[in-house]
Design an enzyme around this catalytic site. Structure first.
Site, PDB file in Angstrom:
ATOM      1  N   HIS A   1      -9.091  -9.646 -10.187  1.00 30.99           N
ATOM      2  CA  HIS A   1      -8.266 -10.418 -11.133  1.00 30.99           C
ATOM      3  C   HIS A   1      -9.102 -11.204 -12.146  1.00 30.99           C
ATOM      4  O   HIS A   1      -8.546 -11.783 -13.082  1.00 30.99           O
ATOM      5  CB  HIS A   1      -7.362 -11.407 -10.387  1.00 30.99           C
TER       6      HIS A   1
ATOM      7  N   ASP B   1      -5.258  -2.016  -4.234  1.00 33.75           N
ATOM      8  CA  ASP B   1      -4.698  -3.332  -3.920  1.00 33.75           C
ATOM      9  C   ASP B   1      -3.259  -3.383  -4.442  1.00 33.75           C
ATOM     10  O   ASP B   1      -2.945  -2.779  -5.460  1.00 33.75           O
ATOM     11  CB  ASP B   1      -5.553  -4.418  -4.585  1.00 33.75           C
TER      12      ASP B   1
ATOM     13  N   HIS C   1      -1.734  -5.658  -5.881  1.00 33.95           N
ATOM     14  CA  HIS C   1      -1.632  -6.351  -7.168  1.00 33.95           C
ATOM     15  C   HIS C   1      -2.420  -5.596  -8.238  1.00 33.95           C
ATOM     16  O   HIS C   1      -3.461  -4.997  -7.940  1.00 33.95           O
ATOM     17  CB  HIS C   1      -2.189  -7.779  -7.040  1.00 33.95           C
TER      18      HIS C   1
ATOM     19  N   ASP D   1      -3.220  -5.298   0.935  1.00 34.40           N
ATOM     20  CA  ASP D   1      -1.988  -6.080   0.899  1.00 34.40           C
ATOM     21  C   ASP D   1      -0.751  -5.248   0.555  1.00 34.40           C
ATOM     22  O   ASP D   1       0.342  -5.799   0.424  1.00 34.40           O
ATOM     23  CB  ASP D   1      -2.129  -7.280  -0.047  1.00 34.40           C
TER      24      ASP D   1
END
Ligand SMILES: [Zn+2]
Length: 311
Positions: free
Chosen positions: A125, A162, A164, A246
């Site tokens: 991120h 991931d 996200h 996740d």
């Protein structure tokens, strides 16, 4: 030949506020899982500190200086509502990047077939000039740029599974035509980017939003239809993985329903493709994964597949 495990004990000194999901016990759970007898065949190496020149591959000097200047001598500081730093955070984050450089070099030099970084904080991120989403530096993007700029590679692919979107990797590599960045992620979800229409400056980014509630078989179909053909067409000389776990059904931060067998499958397929097109060169780094038992089991499944492909 072998699978190299990059360890980062400094990641245990990167402290978050109470109740924060990106917590020290995540790395303890991963380390405990990889201490099992099944993983005694791993080559192990401790991550070194990155040099400032490594960070400069992806981030401007002013950003690096600002992050260093924000590090507290005691207690915690918040760089944004999600992203906190403690006195141990600077070394922890630098060792993520140093570990990535070490792993890329080990694989390119033939000292290992593939590698996994058991580390925190995560990195995908972190944008060129913004720490966010628990991340400070773009570890996986720096790994790709190191391979290109310093090791003479022409094409490096990054697969980010991931849950996200890897907005930071996308930001850093937006106009980098020597990389293909592929991200599958739940949408809508933090950070809100990652629409299929975001394709990079030269169609060098492939975003694959997945609907909330979608399962492992759905993901497998998407990877078979979109990810693997794109990787084959790009023909990378190395594949890097942003390995967040996740998307697991037990994870508290998202709503996909993958399980360990899905992480085994996607790892196995990426490794098989790497065997086919780039001598099996794969370097994977831990990103998210916030349910501790699911994280431990998923990392074990992932590393088991890397080891299966290191012979
Ligand atoms: Zn995540």
């Amino acid at each position: 030949m072998t699978t190299l495990l990059i360890e980062n004990p400094a990641g245990l000194d990167h402290i978050m506020p109470p109740g924060h999901p990106e917590q020290v016990p995540r790395l303890e759970a991963v380390n405990a899982a990889l201490a099992a007898p099944a993983f005694s065949g791993l080559a192990r190496q401790e991550a070194p500190l990155a040099e400032e020149a490594d960070l400069l591959l992806a981030h401007p000097q002013g950003y690096i200086d600002a992050i260093k200047g924000a590090m507290p001598e005691a207690g915690l500081v918040a760089l944004d509502p999600d992203t906190h730093a403690s006195p141990g955070s600077w070394d922890a984050a630098l060792k993520c990047v140093g570990g990535m450089i070490t792993a890329v070099d080990a694989v390119l030099d033939g000292r290992a077939n593939n590698a996994f970084l058991a580390t925190r904080p995560p990195g995908h991120h972190a944008e060129k000039t913004r720490a966010m989403g628990f991340c400070f530096f773009g570890t996986v993007a720096i790994g790709a740029l190191h391979a290109l700029e310093r090791r003479g590679l022409s094409r490096v692919a990054i697969v980010d599974f991931d849950v996200h979107h890897g907005n930071g990797t996308q930001d850093i590599l937006w106009d980098e035509t020597r990389t293909l960045f592929v991200s599958s992620h739940q949408m809508p979800l933090f950070p809100g980017t990652g629409a299929a229409s975001e394709r990079g400056a030269a169609n060098n980014i492939l975003n694959l939003p997945l609907p909330p509630g979608s399962d492992g078989p759905y993901m497998r179909g998407v990877y078979e239809a979109r990810v693997f053909p794109a990787l084959r067409a790009f023909a990378p000389e190395m594949i890097l993985i942003s390995a967040g776990f996740d998307a697991h059904r037990a994870d508290p931060l998202a709503n996909l329903t993958w399980d360990e067998t899905d992480f085994s499958w996607v790892t196995r397929e990426i490794c098989a493709l790497a065997d086919e097109i780039c001598d099996g060169r794969v370097v994977s780094t831990l990103e998210g994964g916030y349910d501790l038992p699911a994280l431990a089991a998923s990392v074990a499944a992932h590393v088991t597949e890397l080891m299966e492909h290191s012979g």
